[in-house]
Design an enzyme around this catalytic site. Sequence first.
Site, PDB file in Angstrom:
ATOM      1  N   PHE A 148       0.883  -1.296  -0.017  1.00 34.75           N
ATOM      2  CA  PHE A 148       0.170   0.005   0.107  1.00 34.75           C
ATOM      3  C   PHE A 148       0.879   1.214   0.004  1.00 34.75           C
ATOM      4  O   PHE A 148       1.602   1.332   1.093  1.00 34.75           O
ATOM      5  CB  PHE A 148      -0.937   0.254   1.247  1.00 34.75           C
ATOM      6  CG  PHE A 148      -1.974   1.169   1.130  1.00 34.75           C
ATOM      7  CD1 PHE A 148      -2.929   1.107   0.446  1.00 34.75           C
ATOM      8  CD2 PHE A 148      -1.586   2.457   1.700  1.00 34.75           C
ATOM      9  CE1 PHE A 148      -3.865   2.423   0.116  1.00 34.75           C
ATOM     10  CE2 PHE A 148      -2.484   3.612   1.571  1.00 34.75           C
ATOM     11  CZ  PHE A 148      -3.381   3.419   0.630  1.00 34.75           C
ATOM     12  N   ASP A 236       9.443   2.878   2.095  1.00 33.69           N
ATOM     13  CA  ASP A 236       8.130   3.804   2.609  1.00 33.69           C
ATOM     14  C   ASP A 236       7.835   3.414   3.839  1.00 33.69           C
ATOM     15  O   ASP A 236       7.260   2.505   4.374  1.00 33.69           O
ATOM     16  CB  ASP A 236       7.142   3.177   1.488  1.00 33.69           C
ATOM     17  CG  ASP A 236       5.850   3.981   1.753  1.00 33.69           C
ATOM     18  OD1 ASP A 236       5.889   4.831   3.034  1.00 33.69           O
ATOM     19  OD2 ASP A 236       4.832   3.835   0.970  1.00 33.69           O
ATOM     20  N   LYS A 265       2.350  10.900   7.207  1.00 38.35           N
ATOM     21  CA  LYS A 265       1.344  10.414   8.405  1.00 38.35           C
ATOM     22  C   LYS A 265       2.041  11.115   9.711  1.00 38.35           C
ATOM     23  O   LYS A 265       1.683  12.431   9.830  1.00 38.35           O
ATOM     24  CB  LYS A 265       1.461   9.074   8.728  1.00 38.35           C
ATOM     25  CG  LYS A 265       0.567   8.503   7.576  1.00 38.35           C
ATOM     26  CD  LYS A 265      -0.144   7.194   7.762  1.00 38.35           C
ATOM     27  CE  LYS A 265      -1.317   6.685   6.794  1.00 38.35           C
ATOM     28  NZ  LYS A 265      -0.528   5.789   5.966  1.00 38.35           N
TER      29      LYS A 265
END
Length: 412
Positions: A148, A236, A265
């Site tokens: 993802f 990531d 985030k």
Amino acid sequence: MTQTLPDVNRDLELAGLTREYSAHNYHPLPVIAASASGVWVTDVNGRRYLDMLAGYSALNFGHRHPRLVVAAVRQLERVTLVSRAFDHDQFGPFCAELARLCGMDMVLPMNTGAEAVETAIKVSRKWGYEVRGVPADQAVIVVFDGNFHGRTTTIVSFSSDPDAKDGFGPYTPGFVSVPYGDLAAVESVFAAYGPRVVAVLVEPIQGEAGVVVPPPGFLAGVRALCTSAGALMIADEIQSGLGRVGVTFACTADDVVPDAYLLGKALGGGIVPVSAMVSSRSVLGVLKPGQHGSTFGGNPLACAVAREVVAMLSTGEYQARSAALGAVLHSRLAALPASVVSSVRGRGLWAGVSFAPSSGLSGRAACERLARLGVLAKETHGSTIRLAPPLVISEDELDWGMERFTEAVLGS
Ligand SMILES: *Cc1c(COP(=O)(O)O)cnc(C)c1O
């Protein structure tokens, strides 16, 4: 003219507005937040919930951490946006401080995580063509099944999740996906495509897939393959990074240093979207003025909040909390019967919990029960839920949450 909705059935009215006027691209749990502080969320009826999702790690420091609120308010009163047409006094310090935290040379700030991933894709292709001499339009990036990395058209092009991908073609070419954790498969892509492989894009722990931790040595193996082939290892760490796993980066837990970190985030402190690609001068140096950017990327408000995030992480306090309380979380989960919980994965204050088929529990059903008991969590896929409380949670609060969790999955 504005009109105040009656308090009676206010949650029904609000849910109705959401259902009627918002696109149904999410299926939220029936909780309507009105305020939040630390690890606690209060809904429109005054009911309190312990937040064990923490905005998918965007709230690593909890809701409205006082240090972050002060940084944001102070900046709101000075300057919030200039666009990158001009420099501002938070920009250079933010880039320098984040580069130092990462042990890297340079920062390219964006806003959302997906934009940081897009940045990495563009930069590694350009680097491949200009530095490595890959023939035009031949660059290949290795990715992993179950990944993802966000929701843009290019990123969903290499997703293996039909919900994320189907119906959004035509897809961007140039990606080869192999099973996560399978080093031999990565090696075979290097063998098949040779110098066309410019990068391997990897989540050091796959978050959305259900907090999937790769086998020991996998990340080090990817690092070694990239180094010997002269390709970039792009980590990531948008969900795994910034303290979530008990150290600053999940790569560090495996003694691996990638060529670039992608962050997002938690970098925005749960206040503003802030993301970044952090890498070396030789990699980010391929970009010249006008070749990439974002109107809001690196804006003063974002930089002020993110600088405070970096300052908070530089003491190691939050990483240590995650490591210590993560041990409590994982020992509580390990004590649950195998007839209910079939597997638990994760590191630090981060766990993916899969329910055994015999339990009859879906991730969604468990989350609905948890919400009724006053705990917020979110399923990832089918029978898996993810627990990722803010790193500021106390041991008592964690115990309270785990008691509710046990009640939700054992009581029926
Ligand atoms: C959430 C996430 C993204 C995308 O971030 P957005 O801010 O939602 O665009 C990318 N990669 C990983 C690993 C993520 O968890």
